[in-house]
Structures are given as structure tokens and as C-alpha cells.
Design an enzyme around this catalytic site. Structure first.
Site, PDB file in Angstrom:
ATOM      1  N   PRO A  84      -3.239  -9.791   7.279  1.00 29.87           N
ATOM      2  CA  PRO A  84      -2.582  -8.486   7.206  1.00 29.87           C
ATOM      3  C   PRO A  84      -2.527  -7.701   8.507  1.00 29.87           C
ATOM      4  CG  PRO A  84      -4.778  -8.379   6.272  1.00 29.87           C
ATOM      5  CD  PRO A  84      -4.565  -9.800   6.676  1.00 29.87           C
ATOM      6  N   ASP A 144       7.014 -13.583  13.625  1.00 32.55           N
ATOM      7  CA  ASP A 144       7.749 -12.398  13.160  1.00 32.55           C
ATOM      8  C   ASP A 144       7.330 -11.181  13.959  1.00 32.55           C
ATOM      9  OD1 ASP A 144       9.158 -13.760  11.233  1.00 32.55           O
ATOM     10  OD2 ASP A 144       7.600 -13.493   9.727  1.00 32.55           O
ATOM     11  N   LYS A 197      12.860  -9.153  14.984  1.00 35.18           N
ATOM     12  CA  LYS A 197      12.466  -7.931  15.699  1.00 35.18           C
ATOM     13  C   LYS A 197      13.015  -6.759  14.924  1.00 35.18           C
ATOM     14  CE  LYS A 197      12.781 -10.076  20.190  1.00 35.18           C
ATOM     15  NZ  LYS A 197      13.773 -10.312  21.208  1.00 35.18           N
ATOM     16  N   GLY A 243       0.452 -11.980   6.672  1.00 34.51           N
ATOM     17  CA  GLY A 243      -0.125 -12.195   5.338  1.00 34.51           C
ATOM     18  C   GLY A 243      -0.199 -13.662   4.997  1.00 34.51           C
ATOM     19  N   ALA A 267      -1.321  -8.973   2.274  1.00 37.83           N
ATOM     20  CA  ALA A 267      -1.518  -7.536   2.523  1.00 37.83           C
ATOM     21  C   ALA A 267      -2.270  -6.846   1.381  1.00 37.83           C
ATOM     22  CB  ALA A 267      -0.162  -6.868   2.733  1.00 37.83           C
ATOM     23  N   MET A 319       7.254  -4.098   0.074  1.00 35.78           N
ATOM     24  CA  MET A 319       8.620  -3.704   0.466  1.00 35.78           C
ATOM     25  C   MET A 319       9.208  -2.686  -0.520  1.00 35.78           C
ATOM     26  SD  MET A 319      10.073  -7.430   1.603  1.00 35.78           S
ATOM     27  CE  MET A 319       9.166  -8.386   0.412  1.00 35.78           C
TER      28      MET A 319
HETATM   29  N1  SAH Z   1       3.690 -12.500   3.411  1.00 33.31           N
HETATM   30  C1  SAH Z   1       3.249 -11.129   3.515  1.00 33.31           C
HETATM   31  C2  SAH Z   1       4.254 -10.177   2.936  1.00 33.31           C
HETATM   32  C3  SAH Z   1       5.563 -10.152   3.693  1.00 33.31           C
HETATM   33  S1  SAH Z   1       6.715  -9.040   3.038  1.00 33.31           S
HETATM   34  C4  SAH Z   1       1.881 -10.986   2.848  1.00 33.31           C
HETATM   35  O1  SAH Z   1       1.432 -11.914   2.181  1.00 33.31           O
HETATM   36  O2  SAH Z   1       1.265  -9.950   3.031  1.00 33.31           O
HETATM   37  C5  SAH Z   1       6.478  -7.628   4.080  1.00 33.31           C
HETATM   38  C6  SAH Z   1       5.848  -6.528   3.277  1.00 33.31           C
HETATM   39  O3  SAH Z   1       4.458  -6.769   3.106  1.00 33.31           O
HETATM   40  C7  SAH Z   1       5.921  -5.174   3.959  1.00 33.31           C
HETATM   41  O4  SAH Z   1       7.155  -4.539   3.736  1.00 33.31           O
HETATM   42  C8  SAH Z   1       4.804  -4.442   3.260  1.00 33.31           C
HETATM   43  O5  SAH Z   1       5.180  -4.028   1.962  1.00 33.31           O
HETATM   44  C9  SAH Z   1       3.772  -5.557   3.107  1.00 33.31           C
HETATM   45  N2  SAH Z   1       2.803  -5.565   4.231  1.00 33.31           N
HETATM   46  C10 SAH Z   1       2.641  -6.534   5.135  1.00 33.31           C
HETATM   47  N3  SAH Z   1       1.636  -6.231   5.974  1.00 33.31           N
HETATM   48  C11 SAH Z   1       1.164  -5.030   5.588  1.00 33.31           C
HETATM   49  C12 SAH Z   1       0.126  -4.181   6.049  1.00 33.31           C
HETATM   50  N4  SAH Z   1      -0.631  -4.510   7.082  1.00 33.31           N
HETATM   51  N5  SAH Z   1      -0.084  -3.010   5.391  1.00 33.31           N
HETATM   52  C13 SAH Z   1       0.667  -2.663   4.324  1.00 33.31           C
HETATM   53  N6  SAH Z   1       1.666  -3.437   3.856  1.00 33.31           N
HETATM   54  C14 SAH Z   1       1.900  -4.602   4.457  1.00 33.31           C
END
Ligand code: SAH
Length: 278
Positions: free
Chosen positions: A39, A62, A84, A116, A146, A197
Site C-alpha cells: 500500500p 504505475d 502517470k 497493493g 490497501a 476507487m
Molecule cells: N491493487 C491495489 C488497488 C488498485 S486500485 C490494491 O490491492 O490495493 C487503486 C485504488 O486502490 C485507489 O483508487 C484507492 O481506492 C486504493 N488505494 C491504493 N493504495 C491506497 C492507499 N495507500 N491508501 C488508500 N487507498 C489506496
């Protein structure tokens, strides 16, 4: 229910596209590894993620990934940002798939680094299928998603036997022209709902949940940039979720956590503050 014993699976040949944990110690040239970066905090990478980054010839990553994580790849490795957000330049998914295929066919060890976990809202599934169709071996290294990072960083259990029996991870994002998401199944108070999201759709999500019977006073937490030095958490109620996001100027990346487990985070904070004062 009694199930008949299944016949044993045939052994998987080493280096096949469906590699097993036993042969995953090898990162062969000409293959791709989808790596979960966790995260935000580089300390939350898995040991295998660090190993694969250290072996990479090419790194496709990314936006928003911590530069410290990118530095774990060898200095001579090519680093390509394929998304980006700031400049609104994101390579189309088909082009990313093609880059992965081309680099692998060129005999390189390709790391596709994703925030994530690669298989949760990360399009890792699309990349895995494209690679398999091209006959390119692909390994997946899981990452801390996350929701789990935020839960740990905030002291906000996503389940608790007095509050929530389960937890759903959903996306608030809709593709253009797609039919509305079905929120009826998320109306039970015994379920924690974590929306990825979801900022842009927060008003719609809240109104749908309320229309399907969720209590307007249901606690919500909005967690911005969880597990980073810029982490911010704002708590409120479902009825005023969208207003809270606007008032506090919450920006992406952020999660919406909806359910009575949010009160546990507030309790924990109060107890910790008391302990500091006394
Ligand atoms: N694969 C990632 C999610 C990607 S989609 C995972 O497993 O976490 C991208 C979304 O994840 C963002 O729009 C947000 O809603 C969430 N996200 C990713 N990193 C975050 C963080 N550090 N804090 C809060 N939300 C996060």
C-alpha cells in the site's frame, strides 16, 4: 458432505506458464513477474517482491509508487512508468500487455510492479491472460492490499465478532456506459464494506446503500494515502459521506470503509489518548 477423493494432479513441468511455488525461486529470462508493491510503505513489501525487484532487467510500474521501491531494482535495469496520473498520461492496457510480451520475448526478466496486490483491482488478471495467450511464463507475487494496510495502520479491524461477520472489497468505479453496480447485496449491517476507487461515486454509493436499507448513521472512515507519511483518516456517517469528502478535500488514492467496525478505530484512539494523558 462427503466428496470422492480427487485423483492426484500430474506434476507441473518446471518453468511452465503455470509454475508452482516449488519452482518459483527461479526468475527465468524471458518471463514476467507481476509483483505487488503493497500500500505504500516500502517496509510492507514481501521478501519475494524484494528478491524479484533485485533480479529485474526491466521494470514497468504505475504512478504513485514510492521511489525507494523503484531503487530496489538494479541500477542498470530499465524503468518505465506506464501510468502517470498527474499528467493524465496512462498507457492503454493493450499497449502495456504488448510491452510485457515484447520485453519477455527479448529474453528479459520483466517485473510488472503494481500497488497493493496485483490481482485485486489491479488488472493483473488481464495481464496474466495476455501473457498466457502469448505463451510467456508469468509468476505472481502477492502484495498487501490497501484495505489490509489501512486496517493495520489505523487499528481498524475489518471484521469483529460484535460488529461484522464479513467484509466485502468492492470498486466504486464504473466503466463509461456500464450499467450501475448492484448495491442491494451490501445493505446488511453485519458486513463491512471497503470501496476502492470510490471517491467520485461516493454520493451515488451512499444514496444506493441508504435506499437499500443501510442506517444513515452507519459509521464511515475515509482513508487517504494509507501507510504513507501523508496518511489521513476522516470519520463520519454514511448520510454525509460525500459532503465529508468535499469538505475535507480528500484526494485519490483513498478508501471508503463503511460499517460499525469504524467505531473500534475511534475507541482505540480514545483509549490510546487516555493512556498518554494518565
Ligand atoms: N491493487 C491495489 C488497488 C488498485 S486500485 C490494491 O490491492 O490495493 C487503486 C485504488 O486502490 C485507489 O483508487 C484507492 O481506492 C486504493 N488505494 C491504493 N493504495 C491506497 C492507499 N495507500 N491508501 C488508500 N487507498 C489506496
Amino acid at each position: 458432505m462427503h466428496r470422492p477423493a480427487l485423483p492426484p494432479l500430474p506434476p507441473t513441468p518446471a518453468g511452465s506458464p503455470h509454475s508452482t511455488p516449488r519452482d518459483s525461486k527461479v526468475f527465468a529470462p524471458g518471463s514476467v513477474c507481476l509483483v505487488g508493491a503493497g500500500p505504500g510503505d516500502p517496509d510492507l513489501l514481501t521478501l519475494r517482491a524484494v528478491q524479484r525487484l533485485g533480479e529485474a532487467d526491466v521494470l514497468l510500474y504505475d504512478h504513485l509508487l514510492d521511489p525507494q521501491i523503484l531503487r530496489l531494482a538494479p541500477p542498470q535495469a530499465s524503468r518505465i512508468c506506464v501510468g502517470k496520473r498527474a499528467s493524465r498520461h496512462t498507457l492503454p492496457q493493450a499497449d502495456i500487455n504488448q510491452l510485457l510480451i515484447d520485453f519477455a520475448r527479448n529474453g528479459q526478466r520483466v517485473v510488472r510492479l503494481k500497488g497493493g496486490d496485483p490481482l485485486l483491482f489491479g488488472r493483473g488478471g488481464e495481464e496474466m491472460l495476455a501473457l498466457a495467450a502469448a505463451g510467456i511464463p508469468c509468476e505472481v507475487v502477492p502484495g498487501i492490499s490497501a484495505a489490509l494496510g489501512a486496517a493495520a495502520a489505523l487499528g481498524l479491524p475489518l471484521t469483529h465478532r460484535d460488529h461484522a461477520q464479513g467484509c466485502s472489497l468492492v470498486t466504486g468505479h464504473r466503466r463509461q456506459g456500464e450499467s450501475a453496480l448492484d448495491w442491494t447485496q451490501h445493505s446488511t449491517p453485519e458486513q463491512t464494506l471497503v470501496v476502492y476507487m470510490g471517491l467520485g461515486e461516493a454520493a451515488h454509493i451512499a444514496s444506493q446503500l441508504l435506499a437499500h436499507g443501510r442506517d444513515p448513521a452507519t459509521p464511515v472512515a475515509i482513508v487517504e494515502r494509507a501507510c504513507s507519511t501523508a496518511q489521513r483518516c476522516v470519520c463520519g456517517q454514511l448520510a454525509t459521506l460525500a459532503q465529508l469528502i468535499a469538505d475535507q478535500q480528500i484526494a485519490s488514492p483513498a478508501l471508503l470503509i463503511i460499517g460499525s467496525v469504524v467505531t473500534l478505530h475511534q475507541q482505540l484512539q480514545a483509549l490510546r489518548q487516555q493512556a498518554v494523558i494518565s
